[in-house]
Design a protein around this motif. Structure first.
Motif, PDB file in Angstrom:
ATOM      1  N   THR A  44       0.831  -1.199   0.000  1.00 51.88           N
ATOM      2  CA  THR A  44       0.000   0.000   0.000  1.00 51.88           C
ATOM      3  C   THR A  44       0.870   1.254   0.000  1.00 51.88           C
ATOM      4  O   THR A  44       0.620   2.207  -0.741  1.00 51.88           O
ATOM      5  CB  THR A  44      -0.934  -0.003   1.237  1.00 51.88           C
ATOM      6  OG1 THR A  44      -1.778  -1.152   1.146  1.00 51.88           O
ATOM      7  CG2 THR A  44      -1.777   1.244   1.304  1.00 51.88           C
ATOM      8  N   HIS A  48       0.943   4.108  -2.863  1.00 52.24           N
ATOM      9  CA  HIS A  48       0.664   5.511  -2.539  1.00 52.24           C
ATOM     10  C   HIS A  48       1.797   6.416  -3.015  1.00 52.24           C
ATOM     11  O   HIS A  48       1.573   7.481  -3.561  1.00 52.24           O
ATOM     12  CB  HIS A  48       0.481   5.687  -1.035  1.00 52.24           C
ATOM     13  CG  HIS A  48      -0.925   5.444  -0.576  1.00 52.24           C
ATOM     14  ND1 HIS A  48      -1.389   4.197  -0.260  1.00 52.24           N
ATOM     15  CD2 HIS A  48      -1.961   6.279  -0.404  1.00 52.24           C
ATOM     16  CE1 HIS A  48      -2.662   4.277   0.092  1.00 52.24           C
ATOM     17  NE2 HIS A  48      -3.034   5.531   0.015  1.00 52.24           N
ATOM     18  N   TYR A  63      -7.864   5.223  -6.852  1.00 51.14           N
ATOM     19  CA  TYR A  63      -7.303   4.247  -5.928  1.00 51.14           C
ATOM     20  C   TYR A  63      -8.455   3.481  -5.284  1.00 51.14           C
ATOM     21  O   TYR A  63      -9.182   4.013  -4.446  1.00 51.14           O
ATOM     22  CB  TYR A  63      -6.470   4.962  -4.855  1.00 51.14           C
ATOM     23  CG  TYR A  63      -5.552   4.049  -4.093  1.00 51.14           C
ATOM     24  CD1 TYR A  63      -4.177   4.080  -4.297  1.00 51.14           C
ATOM     25  CD2 TYR A  63      -6.058   3.135  -3.166  1.00 51.14           C
ATOM     26  CE1 TYR A  63      -3.326   3.230  -3.601  1.00 51.14           C
ATOM     27  CE2 TYR A  63      -5.213   2.285  -2.473  1.00 51.14           C
ATOM     28  CZ  TYR A  63      -3.847   2.338  -2.693  1.00 51.14           C
ATOM     29  OH  TYR A  63      -3.006   1.495  -2.006  1.00 51.14           O
ATOM     30  N   SER A  65      -9.967   0.626  -2.929  1.00 51.10           N
ATOM     31  CA  SER A  65      -9.653  -0.375  -1.912  1.00 51.10           C
ATOM     32  C   SER A  65     -10.844  -1.304  -1.763  1.00 51.10           C
ATOM     33  O   SER A  65     -11.989  -0.874  -1.726  1.00 51.10           O
ATOM     34  CB  SER A  65      -9.250   0.248  -0.579  1.00 51.10           C
ATOM     35  OG  SER A  65      -9.877   1.466  -0.406  1.00 51.10           O
ATOM     36  N   ALA A  71     -11.635   3.639   3.500  1.00 47.96           N
ATOM     37  CA  ALA A  71     -10.535   4.430   2.945  1.00 47.96           C
ATOM     38  C   ALA A  71     -10.035   5.450   3.967  1.00 47.96           C
ATOM     39  O   ALA A  71      -8.838   5.701   4.094  1.00 47.96           O
ATOM     40  CB  ALA A  71     -10.996   5.128   1.672  1.00 47.96           C
ATOM     41  N   LEU A  75      -6.268   6.060   5.075  1.00 47.46           N
ATOM     42  CA  LEU A  75      -5.633   7.357   4.870  1.00 47.46           C
ATOM     43  C   LEU A  75      -5.102   7.936   6.167  1.00 47.46           C
ATOM     44  O   LEU A  75      -4.127   8.676   6.169  1.00 47.46           O
ATOM     45  CB  LEU A  75      -6.612   8.329   4.213  1.00 47.46           C
ATOM     46  CG  LEU A  75      -6.988   7.975   2.782  1.00 47.46           C
ATOM     47  CD1 LEU A  75      -7.877   9.045   2.177  1.00 47.46           C
ATOM     48  CD2 LEU A  75      -5.743   7.787   1.922  1.00 47.46           C
ATOM     49  N   VAL A  89      -5.668  14.880  -2.529  1.00 45.25           N
ATOM     50  CA  VAL A  89      -6.769  13.961  -2.266  1.00 45.25           C
ATOM     51  C   VAL A  89      -8.087  14.586  -2.701  1.00 45.25           C
ATOM     52  O   VAL A  89      -8.412  15.707  -2.309  1.00 45.25           O
ATOM     53  CB  VAL A  89      -6.822  13.567  -0.774  1.00 45.25           C
ATOM     54  CG1 VAL A  89      -7.991  12.617  -0.507  1.00 45.25           C
ATOM     55  CG2 VAL A  89      -5.504  12.927  -0.360  1.00 45.25           C
ATOM     56  N   ARG A  94      -8.415  10.121  -6.355  1.00 47.22           N
ATOM     57  CA  ARG A  94      -9.685   9.780  -5.694  1.00 47.22           C
ATOM     58  C   ARG A  94      -9.579   8.391  -5.085  1.00 47.22           C
ATOM     59  O   ARG A  94      -9.201   7.439  -5.751  1.00 47.22           O
ATOM     60  CB  ARG A  94     -10.839   9.832  -6.694  1.00 47.22           C
ATOM     61  CG  ARG A  94     -11.556  11.177  -6.651  1.00 47.22           C
ATOM     62  CD  ARG A  94     -12.658  11.225  -7.683  1.00 47.22           C
ATOM     63  NE  ARG A  94     -13.657  10.196  -7.462  1.00 47.22           N
ATOM     64  CZ  ARG A  94     -14.271   9.518  -8.442  1.00 47.22           C
ATOM     65  NH1 ARG A  94     -13.977   9.766  -9.703  1.00 47.22           N
ATOM     66  NH2 ARG A  94     -15.178   8.612  -8.162  1.00 47.22           N
ATOM     67  N   PHE A  95      -9.889   8.312  -3.819  1.00 51.77           N
ATOM     68  CA  PHE A  95      -9.889   7.025  -3.122  1.00 51.77           C
ATOM     69  C   PHE A  95     -11.310   6.488  -3.094  1.00 51.77           C
ATOM     70  O   PHE A  95     -12.232   7.177  -2.657  1.00 51.77           O
ATOM     71  CB  PHE A  95      -9.345   7.203  -1.704  1.00 51.77           C
ATOM     72  CG  PHE A  95      -7.873   7.497  -1.682  1.00 51.77           C
ATOM     73  CD1 PHE A  95      -6.937   6.471  -1.703  1.00 51.77           C
ATOM     74  CD2 PHE A  95      -7.418   8.820  -1.666  1.00 51.77           C
ATOM     75  CE1 PHE A  95      -5.571   6.741  -1.704  1.00 51.77           C
ATOM     76  CE2 PHE A  95      -6.052   9.095  -1.659  1.00 51.77           C
ATOM     77  CZ  PHE A  95      -5.135   8.057  -1.677  1.00 51.77           C
ATOM     78  N   ASN A  97     -13.732   3.301  -1.993  1.00 54.84           N
ATOM     79  CA  ASN A  97     -13.789   2.096  -1.185  1.00 54.84           C
ATOM     80  C   ASN A  97     -14.925   1.197  -1.658  1.00 54.84           C
ATOM     81  O   ASN A  97     -16.075   1.621  -1.693  1.00 54.84           O
ATOM     82  CB  ASN A  97     -13.987   2.508   0.274  1.00 54.84           C
ATOM     83  CG  ASN A  97     -14.007   1.320   1.195  1.00 54.84           C
ATOM     84  OD1 ASN A  97     -13.652   0.215   0.800  1.00 54.84           O
ATOM     85  ND2 ASN A  97     -14.440   1.525   2.424  1.00 54.84           N
ATOM     86  N   ASP A 129      -6.289  -2.121  -4.559  1.00 52.40           N
ATOM     87  CA  ASP A 129      -5.504  -2.538  -3.391  1.00 52.40           C
ATOM     88  C   ASP A 129      -6.092  -3.785  -2.727  1.00 52.40           C
ATOM     89  O   ASP A 129      -7.232  -3.790  -2.284  1.00 52.40           O
ATOM     90  CB  ASP A 129      -5.447  -1.379  -2.384  1.00 52.40           C
ATOM     91  CG  ASP A 129      -4.379  -1.604  -1.320  1.00 52.40           C
ATOM     92  OD1 ASP A 129      -3.933  -2.752  -1.142  1.00 52.40           O
ATOM     93  OD2 ASP A 129      -4.003  -0.615  -0.664  1.00 52.40           O
TER      94      ASP A 129
END
Ligand SMILES: Nc1ncnc2c1ncn2[C@@H]1O[C@H](COP(=O)(O)OP(=O)(O)O)[C@@H](O)[C@H]1O
Ligand SMILES: [Mg+2]
Length: 402
Positions: A44, A48, A63, A65, A71, A75, A89, A94-95, A97, A129
């Motif tokens: 991870t 990142h 990204y 997960s 997330a 983070l 961010v 963009r994360f 989940n 991930d």
């Protein structure tokens, strides 16, 4: 981003010190990469680092997960790292989940969700991930191994087909690494390991596969600190040698009688072993060698393993040798290399960095026994060979070692 003239494949920055040297360049753009390794091995963090080094609002990253952990929790840990830039961010990165999708629906819904997001955002980078950890819906059995395998294969095919540089992170063991069909479609396959040796963690990276690029084979040690991963290539110091000047000048040891015995001093670029029992004066001799260099305008490095730099300098003062002033003037660095989990390559990297910083012409390692002890147990086994490499690398830069 740099451009490789020969094959014309643009490369992405790795964001990781030492990694480009291992890869033989940056990360090939539009490649599909697998980062494999056990939990805690650094997958991870590596992903990142790559994403933060490359993503911009114009060339964004997605990204995903699929872990149980939200997330926001991931983070919270990741933002401790120096490369973590909160301003990116939500804009450049963009994360997303997908754990709810895993819980409430099924694996094909996960795949649909990923495809939808990628097609909508047209990202330059995509990370998925740890698909390995998507295990069970509440109250149902976890997906069968075959179902999971099939999902990962379909996901991999998507990742290879998108116009993006993609990364799949997974918990694979060494055996799977060689017979999993997913790996055949990967352009890059990176394997991270961590082994606890006595009380030290030794981390290693292997580039198992990298299409179109001559990466450096073998296991490279790396470390994780607040700066993220730092890789120490196995070939460190073996390239970029400078030829020794000929005839080589003699360096005064600072002791006239000894210089006379040596025919004028130590030949520049030599390495000299000072042997003797504890208390026989090895350190003093070495300090005089460094102090003499400083008097003559030759910067120096002292790597101390057995005492702290302040103690070392104080002891020199008691012999009338002033080390504090040259340290302040940037003529001398006293490196303190005490940890008990060092690798040879990491030590070498520190030495070479210090040599470059001060332009050192003289180096003292005090002492070899201390150096050997500071290494993680696994690296002590081939200490002689390692020492040969260190000496070769440092003298290759025109430095005289004592
Ligand atoms: N500031 C830090 N200094 C040193 N090690 C750290 C630091 N922060 C995290 N780590 C280590 O980095 C690793 C993080 O790994 P991670 O990228 O989450 O692994 P994975 O995704 O492979 O499970 C952990 O082993 C943790 O101990
Ligand atoms: Mg992880």
């Amino acid at each position: 981003m740099s451009h490789d003239e020969k094959v014309g494949i643009p490369r992405l920055a790795t964001g990781v010190s030492g990694l480009a040297a291992v890869l033989g360049g940056g990360l090939p753009e539009l490649s599909f990469n697998i980062l494999a390794g056990s939990p805690g091995s650094g997958k991870t963090t590596l992903a990142h680092q790559i994403v933060f080094a490359n993503a911009t609002p114009d060339r964004p990253a997605l990204y995903f997960s699929v872990l149980g952990e939200p997330a926001i929790k991931m983070l919270r840990y990741q933002q401790q790292f120096q490369f973590f830039d909160p301003a990116k961010v939500g804009t450049a990165i963009r994360f997303i989940n997908l754990s709810q999708v895993v819980l409430e629906q099924d694996l094909s819904a996960v795949l649909d969700a990923i495809s939808r997001e990628v097609e909508a955002a047209n990202p330059a980078l995509v990370v998925v991930d740890s698909f390995r950890t998507l295990v069970r819906k509440v109250g149902t059995a976890p997906p069968a191994e075959v179902e999971l395998q099939a999902f990962v294969q379909r996901l991999a095919l998507h990742l290879t087909s998108w116009q993006a540089t993609t990364f799949l992170l997974g918990e694979y063991g060494e055996v799977e690494l060689h017979n999993n069909p997913v790996f055949t479609v990967a352009d890059g396959l990176y394997w991270l390991t961590q082994v606890v040796e006595r009380n030290a963690i030794v981390r290693k990276l292997q580039v198992v596969k990298l299409r179109g690029q001559a990466s450096v084979p073998g296991l490279h040690t790396f470390r994780i600190t607040e700066a993220g991963l730092q890789v120490f290539p196995r070939t460190l110091g073996l390239t970029a040698r400078t030829a020794k000047r000929s005839p080589r000048p003699r360096l005064s040891t600072g002791i006239a009688a000894l210089d006379a015995m040596l025919g004028g001093g130590i030949p520049a670029g030599d390495s000299v072993l000072v042997a003797g029992p504890s208390g026989s004066g090895k350190s003093i001799l070495a300090t005089q060698f460094i102090a003499e260099g400083l008097r003559r305008g030759e910067p120096g490095i002292v790597a101390v393993f057995e005492e702290r730099p302040a103690e070392y300098a104080a002891r020199a003062t008691s012999f009338g040798l002033d080390l504090a002033t040259p340290v302040q003037a940037g003529q001398l660095q006293i490196l303190y290399l005490r940890p008990l989990d060092l690798s040879v390559d990491e030590t070498l990297q520190e030495l070479l960095d210090a040599v470059a910083t001060v332009g050192a012409q003289r180096l003292v390692i005090d002492s070899l026994a201390g150096f050997e002890l500071a290494l993680a147990a696994t690296f002590r086994q081939d200490f002689r060979e390692s020492l040969y490499r260190v000496i070769g690398a440092v003298t290759g830069r025109g430095v005289t070692i004592k």
